[in-house]
Each structure stands twice: as structure tokens, then as C-alpha cells.
Design an enzyme around this catalytic site. Structure first.
Site, short mmCIF file in Angstrom:
data_model
loop_
_atom_site.label_atom_id
_atom_site.label_comp_id
_atom_site.label_asym_id
_atom_site.label_seq_id
_atom_site.Cartn_x
_atom_site.Cartn_y
_atom_site.Cartn_z
N ARG A 129 -2.84 -1.80 5.32
CA ARG A 129 -3.60 -2.59 4.36
C ARG A 129 -2.81 -3.80 3.88
O ARG A 129 -3.36 -4.86 3.65
CB ARG A 129 -4.01 -1.71 3.17
CG ARG A 129 -5.05 -0.71 3.54
CD ARG A 129 -5.21 0.34 2.46
NE ARG A 129 -4.27 1.43 2.60
CZ ARG A 129 -4.44 2.63 2.04
NH1 ARG A 129 -5.49 2.85 1.28
NH2 ARG A 129 -3.55 3.58 2.20
N TRP A 142 2.27 -1.35 6.11
CA TRP A 142 2.06 -1.89 7.45
C TRP A 142 0.60 -1.88 7.88
O TRP A 142 0.29 -2.30 8.97
CB TRP A 142 2.96 -1.19 8.47
CG TRP A 142 2.95 0.32 8.44
CD1 TRP A 142 1.87 1.12 8.30
CD2 TRP A 142 4.07 1.19 8.58
NE1 TRP A 142 2.23 2.42 8.33
CE2 TRP A 142 3.58 2.51 8.52
CE3 TRP A 142 5.44 0.98 8.77
CZ2 TRP A 142 4.42 3.63 8.62
CZ3 TRP A 142 6.25 2.09 8.88
CH2 TRP A 142 5.75 3.39 8.80
N ARG A 163 -1.62 3.32 16.11
CA ARG A 163 -2.99 3.05 15.70
C ARG A 163 -3.94 2.96 16.89
O ARG A 163 -5.11 3.30 16.79
CB ARG A 163 -3.05 1.76 14.88
CG ARG A 163 -2.28 1.80 13.58
CD ARG A 163 -2.94 2.71 12.54
NE ARG A 163 -2.10 2.83 11.35
CZ ARG A 163 -1.31 3.87 11.10
NH1 ARG A 163 -1.29 4.90 11.92
NH2 ARG A 163 -0.58 3.89 10.00
N CYS A 217 0.89 -1.16 0.00
CA CYS A 217 0.00 0.00 0.00
C CYS A 217 0.92 1.20 0.00
O CYS A 217 1.76 1.31 -0.89
CB CYS A 217 -0.94 -0.03 1.19
SG CYS A 217 -0.19 -0.41 2.77
#
Lengths: 732, 599
Positions: free
Chosen positions: B379, B377, B419, B373
Site C-alpha cells: 500500500r 512495500w 505477489r 502500512c
């Protein structure tokens, strides 16, 4: 099969498919003229046939298919392939094959004229005959036949023949059941038919009801609306039986163990100032109230539930989602799938009916009041609600024989007008009476089944097959408009029958359709059978009835006066209750039964006690097996609920084996070896639609959705952002 | 058993409630007597408080705060309502109402959790009663922002197995049949010098020298060069993962990168290497502006590029936010299906799954693929791990799944800290995104479609997600291996797998059927995708748990009256059970059942 998004070419097809394109066919010599016939049933007659007809296998764009003969008989539209058929079918219907459509099962026919598709409404085809015929079935199969390879004359004949026999109005005696002769088999699951006083008596005993059986309608002298035998509250006087041709008469459905009972009635058309009718209804209500503790709640279902017309309208929209004949349409409709489902309103109607049933259950279970449900005819919405209520309250009806008896009791003996609701005879003037009320009931049952699997002895496959069987014109069960019509048709002296008595089987004789092995799919392996030896530790004492006022109390004069006094005020209350609706207004967020449901939730779940459905948004689901079984795009190979069932059967067989070893060790005796049923051998991998749709189309290539991206309307500001707020990479 | 996951499986329908001890509680003086503290867990404070339960209304009770959790027990309803929330699950703490606010219970705290729920507490208005608790909560819920350690570093939990040993890269590559004559294991990144977000051991083409790798690294975003993730045993087709090439506005080329991809293609004689760019085409183009981009046709002649149209982390975060709006606290009833559709959550799931299906299909038909992507890290991890789950039944076992997560997510640098925002007070951080949750949801969708193909059950997935946030274990901490090493994570914290594998029978799917070489292709159609009610709506007591629960199956498998003899027999024949034809799951069902019988 759709092509892969990445130029992956067409997925390979199973070997039986003809790869010829129409052009190739023309250049070849005349295809071999074989007029194969299907095995005809006793009494079945072929009207017309044509060969060669190309039956498309899936996608109309691919032009792939099988050549064969198309026939129309007095029972079905049949397609006999020129090629060898794969004999290994697990779930073969003995009456009709996978390429056959019973005439009653035809939902609509389209004529394909080059690129256009036209709905055919009558047998008279004015212009040129179409080159393609598309048949949508009531069991949601879609067939596409190409008529261009046969002689034009033959093509026209077969097209008109099929259209005529499927769509034109016919008389009852033309239904195949009247030509079909069959030797009845002993039924595997004994079903109470409720056509004798004895059956009703037994049922009343079983539920400990104390109403009275009326047998005076043996020849429908009292009323043609009423069944031959029925039960009314003890207090109803004999003169009232036929006062309004049976309208308004409370018919007993079921008694709760506390003594209160559920009754249904058709409503008396009430004009203003019609004092006779008003007094009559008042009397009936009192009679119902006297059944238990002088309490009654009543509800006119037609006021609070979607009407049969609304049901029909919603289902008409809903079924279109599944009558898909090509992959492009499938993926197009995938994008807006959830909102389409919602817009049809079908799931919401299911929810409303279940909700209403829960309300009635609450009255019986929590308040112990008698309930009288009413509607215009008393044989549509009343049937749905009364049977759902009984299914939730009475575990007997969740066994297979019990369920069949329930359908007999409420629907068949209860006089649901199957003939007009299904419009079996295609009478144009009956079209507005058409409505899938019985299917709606089965849908509601399925919702309960999927929420409380171990509570039901029968499987969803059973329900699916039952819903199909409504449109197989062989059974007496779903053919008639009333008990009166059914009885007179079956009687020998009826002018309807051609040769004496009608001898067609009941749908419950499952061996007519399926062999024993296939019938095994009707049983839910997750069913938690009631333990035989149990010390009853039920939180609800079984014999609570005795705790309430004994029946004798009503007879003692002193008590009578007490009740007499109560009557006037009660009457007022009754009227009040009738006016006040149970359900709050539809936009009220909290249904009235919420507290009842939550109280039930707090108790430990007993699969042999009361079962209530969860009605929240995510809980009401699509009946995947019934509706998606024929769509190749949604088959999960080696997966689906069937995988669990197979695995469970396997495990159960192993436990059985262990037990036998145990016995063998204990008694040193040989025992019979019992393995896994052959149809559930683990080596055989099934698709999720098993046992429906043939698994020959097994493809090892995945289905990859097309046009998925177009649908996503994402706020640009977000979509355009980069994943990271990063410094520009220094290496550039 | 993780405390946070208890509610989903408790038989009692009210939120976290349990009737035991409830009545006795009021007599007790010891405030935390019935809370089993974890080793290393310490009490911080307690306070009388009112919990505004969205389902049961205002509930008086007591809240206890430790350095690990917030624990609330109501004392005026029976059964009492219990909340047991690891502090790290809290995403945001806000004061609600002021000292002059009118209305009942309008003064208090509003807590937003990362696990799809909000908690509201009301306090007495007099005397700034909430100041202390607010400050303590704020401090202990966001230790990183306050220079404190995450609980995982304070925990003294001990388990028999060391879960950190579940994944040994070399063993895993050996299981796949590597190294072989085409692929080698390189230690070039031993000191994280080639790429600081990659693991130390990498599998690269045999033909590519370490010098080649260094040159390729200059052309890939953050030096995340194409490396092997998985190899097909029969056809030798591989899944290779990397980040985007640094093409930039000027359309730069790099001969080494081009050659390197061609070496990958040649390894098993794939005629055309397929490069799956997970992004939508437009986003890939837009990335050129920041120096990124995609492999152009001219430069990579033996490759074809396919865009999988999966949206970025911001879109996914927004989608989950909308989903929460319709499921918590109340489930949107009137227009459930169209509301669900408008969140697009399942549509994103569909895209991720269908991307992974394409990868798996390509590989199983013998063609090697490259997946990337932007940085490779988010998708990329979703796609490679899902494709591997479809292709390799080993990853569908309880331990294999742990290996898959350790390998594709943890070791290859999915940025868990960024995240999830572990222990960080900055709740509006744009880096946060439910990418891992979305992956677990995809796995759940697969287990739903193939109920016999996975050895683990739904509970495992829920427990994994609970500990994704809890910070009780080190497993999901930090962004990449180099940082984990620097913090001595493996020696200072306990692995989640230690706990799971100590109690593996709780996580086993009784219907699991061993099938070694089956490729699973789920159907990525909205007709089959459904909302994971047991996760997203588990806090709602009105949604009855409809799990096909073990008790039912136990009930089926052995009628009670026969149990004692059968049990003895089974224990006698236990050898037969563990190795015999009955398989793992039956074994477990029976044993759990009979153990329960004897209790």
C-alpha cells in the site's frame, strides 16, 4: 466544498462569494436596496420581484451565498446578483443567464421551513411562507434562495408568484413564445422542416423510396392525427387513408437502398370479431408488403418495450441522483452509486430501446424485409425506434443538419406530443401522460455517439443543449401536441395568438441562444468527414436495388399470378410472424440480434456505413456531461473529454498552419493566418464540465471523499489477516 | 510488440484471430513456421487439440509449446483463432475429466491464467493422450518449482537501448534537487546491511547520522526506516516512506525514531508532520499483537496520524477474484452495475486514489508527510507513487513513468515474486495479490480523467501488465534489489524498458500536452471511476474496442489527397518538427502517418 478529512479546513472560495453569515447581516445596516433588472427579452414582462434575496452558492450548511434580486417574469425566474458579474463566459445563453430558470424548465419547488423541506404542489401556501425556496430544474440545476432577508410581505409575494407561474395550469397562449417576437435569422445548419410536399419528395428521392405522397391533409380534413403531408405505400388505396381517422395507416419513414422500407402506424383498437378492422389491418400489411418483394415484419412496440409510464417512472428515480444540493448527500450516495443507477432502470430502458432498434435494423439490412412498427398513438415509441434505426443506417442523419432534419421528420412533423409529454402547461389531468420520450431518444443517440465518436458530426454538447432547449418556452419546435395544433397556432387566423401569426423561432435557429463561437461547440472535432474523392471500394454494393426484382416485375401479368398464388400462404405467414415475437423472452441470455451484431463486428468499421451499438453491461454508460455538469464535487480540473477536444483543435490548427506554410512555399503567396480558436486556447484550462457551469469556482484543492470506509463490507476473516504470514518480528 | 498484448489492439474482433496465412497454414508442414520465436526460445512439443473457446465454441487446431509460450492455432474456422500465451502467465493447470468421462470434449486440460482468462483444451480420451502435454506444461509453466530457469534468463533478445539504465538513483535524486542542505544521499545500505529489502542508495535527513539510522532501523519493521521518496521543489515538503514502528502490545517507544521523524518535520519547517497509515485503524491496532503498530500521540507530539483505510492484500485478491467471475468468460449482463459494485474492486481503487490525493494535497500545501502500512512495500508503494504521479509531471512522461516504477516499486522492494508467483506452481499461495495491477488501474483511472496529461497511452499500461506475468524480461522479477544483485539480473536478463523504448512511438498519447508544474487531482468518486474494460474484458470479442484509435486521428489530421506534398515538406522541415512549436506528439502522429502512407 467539503472539509478535508484531516482537519484541513475549508477550501478557499473564489472572490465573488460573500462570506457573511446571516447573523452578521442583521447587525449591519440595511443592505443597499438595488432593484436590478435583467435585460428583458422583447415581450418579456416582470410579474414580481424581491430584494435582498440570498442565493446559496453550494452547500446549504455553509450559508454562503450572493445577495441579489429575485424576479419572476412571464419567461423565467431570474436572479440578478448585487455584485459584479464575471463577464467572461464561454458558453453564454442569450436568452437566459446562469442564474435564470425559464418557467418551463422548473421541475419542482420545495419550501424550506427551518430544517424541513416540503414539496410545493400548488400556488396556495396555507401556513406561513417558507424561509427558503429550493428549485429543481429540468436541466438538473438546483437553486436555493433564502427569503429571510427581505420584507416578509415581499418574500411571500415572490414565493407565491414563482410557484403560481411555474406550477399552476396555464393555457397555451400564456406560454412566452406567444409574447416573444423575434426576427428570424438565417440558419447556420440548413434543416429540412418536412412541412411541405417538396421536402418529403426530396427525402424519398434521396433514399430512393418509391411510395406515394399524400397531400390531401392540408387542412387536416382527412385526420387531425396525421401530418399535413405524409407518405404511404403505393398500394394503399385512397379510401383507406381516413378509414379509422388515420389509425393503422402505415406512414413511410425511410427506405433502405435495397428497396425495403420502414413504416410506422398507430394501432387500430381491435375488438374481437371486429372483422372490418381486422380486414383493414390485413390490407394495410399487404400494402406494406408490396413495397418490396412481398415481405413484411410487424411489431407492436407497446407489447415489447417499456411503456411511456415506465419511462417516466424510471427517469423520475434516475434524475434524483443528480438533483443534489449538498456535499454530504453527494458522498453518501457515492457509496451505492452503481446499484442506485441500476435500480432506477433508466439505463436498462435505454438498452432495450437500442436493442429493439438493432432488431429493426437487422430486418432491413440483413433480411431486406419491410418493417411496420406500431403502437397506440404511433408518435412515441415509434418515433424513438424509427429515428434510431435511421441514425444507425443512414450516415446523413449523423451530420448536424441531417440530425435536425431527422428530428423534424420523425418528431415535429411526425406529431410527437411534446406538450403533454413534457406537461408544458402543468395540467393536472395530463400528469400521467408526462414522459421524457424525446430525452430517451437523445440518450440513445448519446450512447451511439460515445461508442462511435468519429461517426457523428455533432458533439455531445449539442445533444445536451438540445435536451435543455425542450424546456425553453421560446421555440415552436417542442411546444405543441400535434402537427394540427402547431399549424393552427402558427396560422394568423388562430384564436390562440394575440397579435396575428405566431412568429417564434425554431430551435434550429441556434443564434437565438448562442453566438457563433459558442455554436462551435456543437461540432465534434473527431468527426471523420467523408472523403470527397474516393474510389468506391465498399464491401456493400450501393446499387444493390437493381439486383433485386425490378419494380416492373410486379406489373407483368404472369408475375402477378405468381404473387397471387403466394398471397394466401403469405398471409398465414404474416400472421405467424406477427404472433412470434422477434425478441426471445427477457430472461433469455442471448438476444436474437447477437449473430447479426457479431457479423457486423467482424467487418471493418466504416463510419459512413452502418453503425451498431454495443449493448453489453459496461457499454451502456451514464451521460456524464448532461447529468453531472452542475455538481461541483465531480469537476475534474484540467481534465475530462473537453481536454482532448481542446488539444485536438489545437493540433488541427497546427496542421492547418503547416499546410498554409506549404502552400506559401509552393506559391509564394501570403495566406491568412489561422490560429487556434480563442475559446480553446491551451493556456485556458477548463474543468471537465466545460462549457457548462462557470469555471469561476476553480479550486486548486482536491475534493476528498468522506465516509468511504464505512461502506466497505469486507469478510472479516480476510480483513483481519495480516499482509504477511510472518514470523513475529524478533526485534520486539 | 509484445505477443501477449496483440489481441487487445488487433482490429479483428475474434479472439487473437488473424486471417492472414490461415488458409495456407494447412498446407504447411513446418509446425511453427508462422510463429516468430524469440531469440532463445525453443520448441518443446506440439499436439492436435481442441480449444473450447467460450465465445466461438470447440475449435480444432494445433497447440505448440515452447519454453516461453503456449501457441494455439485453429484450423477449421476462418479466420482462424489464435492463442499466444506466455507460459508464465499460467497460474494453474488442471486435468479436466477422467478417462471414463462421458460427453463431448469433457476430457482435457483447464488452464487458469493470471491475466483474467481461462483456457480449456479437450483431447482424445484414448491412450492417456494428455499425460505428456500436461506434464510438459506443468514443467515449463512453473520452472521455478522444477529447478529450471525463468525464460528471462534464457532469452537472447537484443535491443539498442539498455533499459536497465533508465533509472539511476543519483540522477533521479539530482533531478529533484537533492542532495541539499537538509537532505543527504547515504550509502549505508551499499551491502544491504541496514535493510535487505531497500535499495543501496537512500536519501535521509542531513542531520541524521548513520548511527542514528541504525538505531531507527531497530524500531521499524524489517528495518525499513523512513527515507525520502520525493521532495517538492518550491516548498521543500517531502514524501517519506517506511514500515510500521515496532510498538507492540506493550506500547514501546524509541527516542531515536521519535527524534528522527522530528528532524524530517523540521527540514522544511512543517508545523505538524502528517503520518499516513494506509491501513484501516483496526488493522493497525491488531498489528500490535505481532509486534507492530502505529505512531502514538504521546510519543510523536509534533505529528498527526491519519488512517487511510485501505485493505490488505487478501481483501484485494478476493475482490479481483470476484471481478473475474463477472467478466470472464461472459460479462454479467442483467445486473452489471450491481454485480460490479459487489466486487468492491472500484471501491478499493477509490480508497487508494483518495489516499494518494490526500498525500499529494498535503505535500503541495507545504507539509511533509510520512507514509507507511505494515511493511511499506504494498500500500505504501501505491500511495507514494500515485502521489508522485499527481505532483510531478516528469513521472507522467513515458520515461519518467519507467523511472517511477523502477524507483518506488522495484528498488524499494515490492515483492513481485511473492505477489505474482513467477514460475511457481503454488497457485493458492496466500502471498499472491494484485497490488501492482491495482496501482496500474489507478494510473489508468487518472489517464482517463486527464487525457492530455500523460505522455504514454493505455497500451503501455496493458503491455506492462502483460510482462508483469510473462517473465520474458527481468524487470519485474524477484522481491528486492539484494536478491536481484545476487542473481545478476541486470547482466543476465533484458529489461522491459529496452523493448518499450525501442518502439516508443507505439506508446505515445497523441493528445499529450506538456505542462511542467501542474498538480493533478483526480476525482475519487464512483461517478468518475469506471471498470477498465480494455484490460479486464479484453478477451471478450463482443466488447468492441472503443479506443480512440490513432488511425482516426491520422485521418483527421491530413486528408489523404494532400499527403504526399505535405509529407515531403515535413521531412524537409524535420528539424522544425522535432524542436519546433509542434511538440513531440504531433511530430509522431504525422510521421507515423506518413510512413504508413508510403508503404
Amino acid at each position: 466544498m467539503l472539509s478535508l478529512g484531516t482537519g484541513g479546513g475549508k477550501a478557499s472560495k473564489a472572490s465573488f462569494v460573500s462570506y457573511v453569515t446571516p447573523e452578521e447581516i442583521k447587525s449591519e445596516k440595511e443592505p443597499p436596496k438595488k432593484n436590478k433588472h435583467p435585460e428583458l427579452l422583447p415581450g418579456e414582462v416582470v410579474f414580481c420581484s424581491a430584494n435582498p434575496i440570498l442565493k446559496f452558492t453550494q452547500d446549504d450548511q455553509s450559508q454562503r451565498g450572493v445577495f441579489g434580486t429575485l424576479l419572476c417574469t412571464n419567461f423565467r425566474v431570474a436572479f440578478v446578483s448585487d455584485e459584479e458579474e464575471d463577464a467572461a463566459q464561454h458558453f453564454k445563453n442569450r436568452l437566459y443567464g446562469e442564474h435564470d430558470i425559464p418557467l418551463m424548465c422548473v421541475d419542482s419547488i420545495y419550501g424550506g421551513y427551518d430544517d424541513k423541506k416540503k414539496l410545493i404542489t400548488s400556488g396556495l401556501v396555507k401556513n406561513k411562507s417558507p424561509n427558503k425556496m429550493i428549485i429543481h430544474c429540468k436541466d438538473l440545476r438546483v437553486f436555493q434562495f433564502c427569503l429571510t432577508f427581505t420584507k416578509e410581505e415581499d418574500a411571500r409575494k415572490i414565493f407565491q408568484g414563482i410557484v403560481h407561474h411555474c406550477l399552476e395550469p396555464k393555457s397555451l397562449k400564456c406560454v412566452f413564445a406567444f409574447s416573444y417576437s423575434n426576427i428570424p435569422n438565417p440558419e447556420r445548419w440548413a434543416t429540412t422542416t418536412f412541412d411541405s410536399a417538396e421536402d418529403w419528395n426530396q427525402e424519398m428521392k434521396r433514399t430512393r423510396g418509391w411510395c406515394k405522397i399524400v397531400t390531401g391533409n392540408e387542412n387536416f380534413e382527412l385526420s387531425q392525427r396525421l401530418p399535413q403531408v405524409f407518405i404511404v405505400p403505393k398500394a394503399v388505396s385512397e379510401e383507406d387513408y381516413a378509414k379509422f381517422q388515420g389509425l393503422g395507416l402505415p406512414i413511410w419513414c425511410w427506405s433502405h437502398h435495397t428497396g425495403c422500407a420502414l413504416f410506422k402506424a398507430s394501432s387500430v383498437p381491435m375488438l374481437q370479431e371486429d372483422t372490418v378492422a381486422q380486414a383493414y389491418m390485413e390490407r394495410m400489411l399487404n400494402d406494406v408488403a408490396q413495397n418490396h418483394l412481398y415481405s413484411v415484419k410487424t411489431e407492436d412496440l407497446s407489447e415489447t418495450l417499456p411503456s411511456i409510464q415506465e419511462i417516466q417512472l424510471a427517469y423520475t428515480k434516475f434524475k434524483q441522483f443528480f438533483l443534489i444540493d449538498n456535499t454530504t448527500d453527494f458522498w453518501m450516495s457515492d457509496v451505492k452509486w452503481f446499484s442506485s443507477l441500476e435500480n432506477s432502470g433508466w439505463l436498462d430502458i435505454i438498452r432495450q430501446y437500442l436493442q429493439k432498434a438493432v432488431e429493426v435494423v437487422e430486418c432491413l439490412e440483413a433480411e431486406n424485409t419491410n418493417v411496420l412498427i406500431m403502437e397506440e398513438d404511433g408518435t412515441d415509441l415509434c418515433c424513438v425506434i424509427s429515428s434510431l434505426v435511421q441514425l444507425m443506417l443512414d450516415p446523413y442523419f449523423r451530420t448536424l443538419p441531417g440530425f435536425q432534419s431527422l428530428v423534424q421528420k420523425e418528431w415535429v412533423a411526425g406529431g410527437h406530443n411534446f406538450q403533454d409529454r413534457c406537461n408544458h402547461l402543468h395540467h393536472k389531468d395530463k400528469e400521467q401522460c408526462q414522459s421524457p420520450v424525446f430525452l430517451l431518444f437523445l440518450e440513445c443517440v448519446w450512447q451511439l455517439l460515445q461508442q462511435h465518436g468519429p461517426g457523428f458530426q455533432f458533439s455531445e454538447t449539442y445533444l445536451t443543449v438540445l435536451s435543455d432547449s425542450v424546456h425553453v418556452p421560446v421555440f415552436s419546435t417542442f411546444l405543441f401536441s400535434s402537427a394540427c395544433q402547431r399549424v393552427s397556432s402558427i396560422r394568423a387566423d388562430s384564436p390562440q395568438t394575440q397579435r396575428g401569426a405566431l412568429s417564434c423561432p425554431a430551435v434550429w435557429d441556434w443564434s437565438v441562444q448562442f453566438d457563433r463561437k459558442a455554436q462551435d461547440f456543437f461540432i465534434n472535432p473527431l468527426y471523420a468527414e467523408k472523403p470527397v474523392k474516393v474510389v468506391k471500394k465498399s464491401h456493400r454494393p450501393k446499387h444493390q436495388r437493381q439486383l433485386s426484382l425490378p419494380a416492373s416485375a410486379f406489373k407483368t401479368p404472369s408475375k402477378k399470378s405468381f404473387f397471387k398464388e403466394e398471397t394466401d400462404s403469405l398471409k398465414k405467414m404474416l400472421r405467424l410472424r406477427r404472433i412470434s415475437r422477434w425478441m426471445l423472452s427477457p430472461d433469455s441470455p442471448q438476444p436474437s440480434t447477437r449473430e447479426f451484431y457479431e457479423a457486423w463486428l467482424r467487418k471493418p468499421l466504416d463510419y459512413h456505413g452502418l453503425l451498431l451499438p454495443c449493448l453489453s453491461g459496461p457499454a451502456i454508460r451514464l451521460w456524464v456531461q448532461r447529468y453531472l455538469r452542475w455538481l461541483p464535487e465531480v469537476q475534474v480540473f484540467g481534465g475530462g473529454a473537453m481536454a482532448v477536444i481542446s488539444r485536438l483543435s489545437e493540433l488541427l490548427a497546427q496542421v492547418q498552419e503547416l499546410k498554409q506554410q506549404l502552400e506559401w512555399k509552393g506559391h509564394r503567396q501570403e495566406t491568412n493566418h489561422r490560429g487556434v480558436p480563442a475559446h480553446l486556447q491551451p493556456a485556458v484550462r477548463h474543468s471537465s464540465v466545460f462549457p457548462f457551469a462557470s469555471s469561476r469556482n476553480w479550486s486548486f484543492r482536491p475534493v476528498i471523499p468522506t465516509n468511504v470506509f464505512q461502506s466497505l463490507l469486507v469478510p472479516d476473516s480476510l480483513a483481519d489477516q495480516d499482509d504477511e504470514y510472518t514470523e513475529v518480528v524478533s526485534l520486539v | 510488440m509484445a505477443s501477449a498484448s496483440i489481441p487487445a489492439y488487433s482490429s479483428s474482433p475474434l479472439e487473437n484471430s488473424s486471417s492472414q496465412n490461415a488458409s495456407r497454414e494447412s498446407l504447411r508442414l513446418e509446425p511453427l513456421a508462422d510463429v516468430a520465436l524469440l531469440p532463445g526460445e525453443e520448441r518443446v512439443t506440439d499436439k492436435d487439440i481442441i480449444y473450447i473457446c467460450p465465445f466461438a465454441g470447440a475449435l480444432k487446431g494445433k497447440v505448440f509449446i515452447t519454453n516461453y509460450r503456449l501457441y494455439f492455432r485453429s484450423n477449421d474456422v476462418d479466420p482462424s483463432v489464435i492463442l499466444d500465451v506466455p507460459l508464465s502467465t499460467i497460474g494453474r493447470v488442471e486435468k479436466m475429466g477422467g478417462a471414463s468421462s462421458r460427453g463431448e470434449n469433457s476430457y482435457g486440460l483447464d488452464i487458469t491464467c493470471k491475466d483474467m482468462r481461462n483456457l480449456r483444451f479437450a483431447l482424445k480420451q484414448e491412450g492417456h493422450s494428455r499425460r505428456d502435454i500436461f506434464e510438459l506444461l506443468f514443467r515449463y509453466a512453473f520452472p521455478v518449482s522444477h529447478g529450471l530457469q525463468l525464460f528471462a534468463f534464457l532469452s537472447q533478445e537484443k535491443y539498442e537501448e539498455n533499459g536497465w539504465n533508465i533509472y539511476e538513483p543519483v540522477d533521479e535524486y539530482r533531478r529533484q534537487g537533492l542532495p541539499n542542505d537538509k537532505w543527504r544521499i547515504t550509502f549505508i545500505n551499499e551491502k544491504y546491511e541496514l535493510c535487505d529489502t531497500y535499495p543501496t542508495k537512500l536519501v535521509v535527513p542531513y542531520k541524521a547520522s548513520d548511527e542514528d539510522l541504525r538505531r531507527v532501523a531497530t524500531f521499524r519493521s524489517r528495518s525499513r526506516i523512513p527515507v525520502l521518496s520525493w521532495i517538492h521543489r518550491e516548498n521543500q515538503a517531502v514524501i517519506v516512506r517506511c514500515s510500521q514502528p515496532l510498538v507492540g502490545m506493550s506500547g514501546k517507544r524509541n527516542k531515536d525514531d521519535e527524534r528522527y521523524l522530528d528532524v524530517i518535520r523540521e527540514a522544511n519547517g512543517t508545523p505538524k508532520l502528517t503520518i499516513y497509515d494506509a491501513r484501516p485503524n483496526v488493522n493497525a491496532v491488531a498489528n500490535k499483537a505481532t509486534g507492530g503498530g502505529y505512531e502514538g500521540d504521546d510519543a510523536y507530539q509534533n505529528a498527526e496520524l491519519v488512517f487511510l483505510d485501505i485493505h490488505n492484500i487478501h481483501v484485494m485478491r478476493e475482490s479481483l477474484r470476484k471481478l473475474k467471475d463477472i467478466v470472464y468468460p461472459n460479462v454479467e449482463e442483467a445486473h452489471w452495475l450491481s454485480s460490479l459494485e459487489s466486487t468492491h474492486w472500484l471501491e478499493h481503487i477509490k480508497l487508494v486514489l483518495s489516499g494518494a490525493i490526500q498525500v499529494a494535497d498535503k505535500v503541495s500545501s507545504g507539509s511533509s508527510v510520512v507514509v507507511h502500512c505494515s511493511d511499506g512495500w504494498d500500500r505504501t508503494a501505491q500511495l507514494t507513487s500515485l502521489a508522485m504521479l499527481m505532483l510531478d509531471s516528469h513521472y507522467r512522461t513515458l520515461r519518467g513513468f519507467q523511472v517511477l516504477l523502477e524507483k518506488e516499486w522495484i528498488s524499494f522492494g515490492h515483492k513481485f515474486t511473492s505477489r505474482i508467483g513467477h514460475g511457481d506452481k503454488n497457485h493458492a499461495d496466500q502471498e499472491r495479490s494484485p497490488i501492482f495491477l491495482q496501482f496500474i488501474d489507478c494510473v489508468w483511472q487518472m489517464t482517463k480523467q486527464f487525457p492530455t496529461a500523460f505522455e504514454f497511452n493505455e497500451r503501455l499500461l496493458v503491455v506492462i501488465l502483460d510482462h508483469l506475468y510473462s517473465c520474458r524480461f527481468g524487470t519485474f522479477l524477484f522481491n528486492c534489489e539484494s536478491v536481484r544483485d545476487a542473481n545478476a539480473l541486470r547482466s543476465k536478463t533484458v529489461s522491459l524498458w529496452s523493448m518499450i523504448n525501442a518502439d516508443s512511438s507505439s506508446y505515445v498519447n497523441p493528445f499529450y500536452t506538456v505542462e511542467s508544474s501542474r498538480v493533478l487531482y483526480p476525482v475519487a468518486s464512483m461517478r468518475h471511476l469506471e471498470l477498465w474494460v480494455m484490460y479486464y474484458i479484453r478477451w471478450n470479442p463482443r466488447i468492441r474496442q472503443q479506443l480512440m484509435s490513432l488511425p482516426v486521428i491520422k485521418h483527421l489530421l491530413a486528408p489523404r489527397d494532400e499527403a504526399p506534398e505535405l509529407c515531403e515538406f515535413l521531412f524537409r522541415e524535420s528539424k522544425l518538427l522535432s524542436k519546433g512549436p509542434f511538440g513531440h506528439s504531433l511530430d509522431l502522429i504525422l510521421l507515423t502517418y506518413f510512413c504508413g502512407w508510403y508503404e
